[in-house]
Design an enzyme around this catalytic site. Sequence first.
Site, PDB file in Angstrom:
ATOM      1  N   GLU A  33     -26.150  18.579   2.784  1.00 39.20           N
ATOM      2  CA  GLU A  33     -24.813  18.020   2.564  1.00 39.20           C
ATOM      3  C   GLU A  33     -23.813  18.613   3.545  1.00 39.20           C
ATOM      4  OE1 GLU A  33     -24.044  14.991   1.107  1.00 39.20           O
ATOM      5  OE2 GLU A  33     -25.088  15.875  -0.594  1.00 39.20           O
ATOM      6  N   HIS A  34     -22.975  17.759   4.119  1.00 34.94           N
ATOM      7  CA  HIS A  34     -21.984  18.142   5.132  1.00 34.94           C
ATOM      8  C   HIS A  34     -22.672  18.743   6.363  1.00 34.94           C
ATOM      9  CE1 HIS A  34     -18.276  17.297   2.904  1.00 34.94           C
ATOM     10  NE2 HIS A  34     -18.946  17.674   1.831  1.00 34.94           N
ATOM     11  N   ASP A  36     -24.407  16.352   8.425  1.00 36.93           N
ATOM     12  CA  ASP A  36     -24.633  15.230   9.350  1.00 36.93           C
ATOM     13  C   ASP A  36     -23.648  15.213  10.499  1.00 36.93           C
ATOM     14  OD1 ASP A  36     -22.612  14.487   7.534  1.00 36.93           O
ATOM     15  OD2 ASP A  36     -23.150  12.360   7.601  1.00 36.93           O
ATOM     16  N   GLY A 126     -16.091   4.626  -6.380  1.00 40.62           N
ATOM     17  CA  GLY A 126     -15.601   5.962  -6.052  1.00 40.62           C
ATOM     18  C   GLY A 126     -16.510   7.087  -6.507  1.00 40.62           C
ATOM     19  N   ALA A 127     -17.812   6.798  -6.704  1.00 37.48           N
ATOM     20  CA  ALA A 127     -18.720   7.795  -7.263  1.00 37.48           C
ATOM     21  C   ALA A 127     -19.486   8.578  -6.212  1.00 37.48           C
ATOM     22  CB  ALA A 127     -19.712   7.119  -8.218  1.00 37.48           C
ATOM     23  N   SER A 130     -22.081   5.953  -1.783  1.00 36.39           N
ATOM     24  CA  SER A 130     -21.991   5.208  -0.521  1.00 36.39           C
ATOM     25  C   SER A 130     -21.805   3.708  -0.710  1.00 36.39           C
ATOM     26  CB  SER A 130     -23.214   5.480   0.373  1.00 36.39           C
ATOM     27  OG  SER A 130     -23.219   6.814   0.776  1.00 36.39           O
ATOM     28  N   SER A 131     -20.880   3.334  -1.581  1.00 40.12           N
ATOM     29  CA  SER A 131     -20.572   1.918  -1.753  1.00 40.12           C
ATOM     30  C   SER A 131     -20.023   1.319  -0.461  1.00 40.12           C
ATOM     31  CB  SER A 131     -19.579   1.718  -2.896  1.00 40.12           C
ATOM     32  OG  SER A 131     -18.396   2.457  -2.685  1.00 40.12           O
ATOM     33  N   ASP A 176     -24.847   8.177   5.756  1.00 41.58           N
ATOM     34  CA  ASP A 176     -24.782   7.137   4.732  1.00 41.58           C
ATOM     35  C   ASP A 176     -25.323   5.803   5.239  1.00 41.58           C
ATOM     36  OD1 ASP A 176     -23.659   9.100   3.231  1.00 41.58           O
ATOM     37  OD2 ASP A 176     -21.673   8.197   3.089  1.00 41.58           O
TER      38      ASP A 176
END
Length: 392
Positions: A33-34, A36, A126-127, A130-131, A176
């Site tokens: 995480e963080h 990329d 907003g979850a 990656s919408s 994403d």
Amino acid sequence: MTVETLENGFKSAFDLPASHYYFAPGRINLIGEHTDYNGGRVFPCAISLGTYAAVSPRDDQEFHLFSQNFADQGVQVSTLNTPEIQQKVGNQWTNYPKGMLRYLTEAGAQITHGLNVYIVGNLPDGAGLSSSASLEMLFGKIFQDEFQLKVTPLDMVKTGVKVENQFIGLNSGIMDQFAVEMGKKDNAVLLDTNTLKYEHVPLKLGDHVIIIMNTNKRRELADSKYNEHRRECEEALAQLQTGVKTPTLGALDKETFDEYSYLIQSEPLLKRARHAVFENQRVGEAIKALKNQDLEKFGRLVNASHMSLQYDFEVTGKELDTLAHTAWQQPGVLGARMIGGGYGGCAIALVQKDQVPNFEAAVGKVYQEKIGYKADFYVAEIADGPSQLQKR
């Protein structure tokens, strides 16, 4: 979501039959995480929750877009090759297809006519699943099929990243869009964001499943500290580069970072950089553990990722910490951590199948008591990338 449901939604929005139907998944990230945007490795997978579309061609230059998720906004109309379609407008969902359309046409895509497009998604808004990337890659697939574009999957991914960075204004990395576009059922994607080399790794979790835990606290990444944390990583890298040759934080191992960490001039910068370096190393260790079927070690590395995100990167918050820390205490749990940008959104847990009902009840109870509202839980099914759907 069935094609028949999409067909009915399209007819109700446009009073016409649709000609084609599409789906693009959301994504979760197992570890990494963080990393990329720091030249590191990530390990995401596409999931069966995502965004659906029904489409029909138009004989003019207009794009008529309707989202069932924002039904109160009605049909949004944009005209091809006008200044309006080239610019972001507020925080509207239509900015994502407009951005894809703009950058694909700037790259030479021949978009010859308009479309009617009906959209409905089942990703929680907003979850942190990656919408936005799902919507971008969905429209990439629509444009590719409807106009027979010759765009490679990697170029489609890069177009989506350009939309996020330049059109939307979020300085995010490539993970994403890559995870959505390159998704493969029952596999995760090991991606080196520095070289863009990747491989599909089968997810063999034995009698465990991945549970998505939604805090129900929305994230608005462009308005959060996401861009600030990226700047801090860049500043830390620049200070390290005064003494050690390295193109990215992800190119450093733990030992080299430790040796040169004195070059970083402030505690916040040191902590951000340490997370980026150590998290990248954790990805490599996690892949080895997974391939060796050492699920207990894999779970411990997932836990370590959350601790680093909590104390070094400082992007978790009370909601995500409550979910992860409570999950660790439950029977049958290998590991749990926050995913995505942070400050809300979702966490994941690796849970023994026969413990899932008890797990959800116990974690949900603690969360309700501590936070004051409920969390939602979903079993994550690992899915393929964007596809055209066929009528049965």
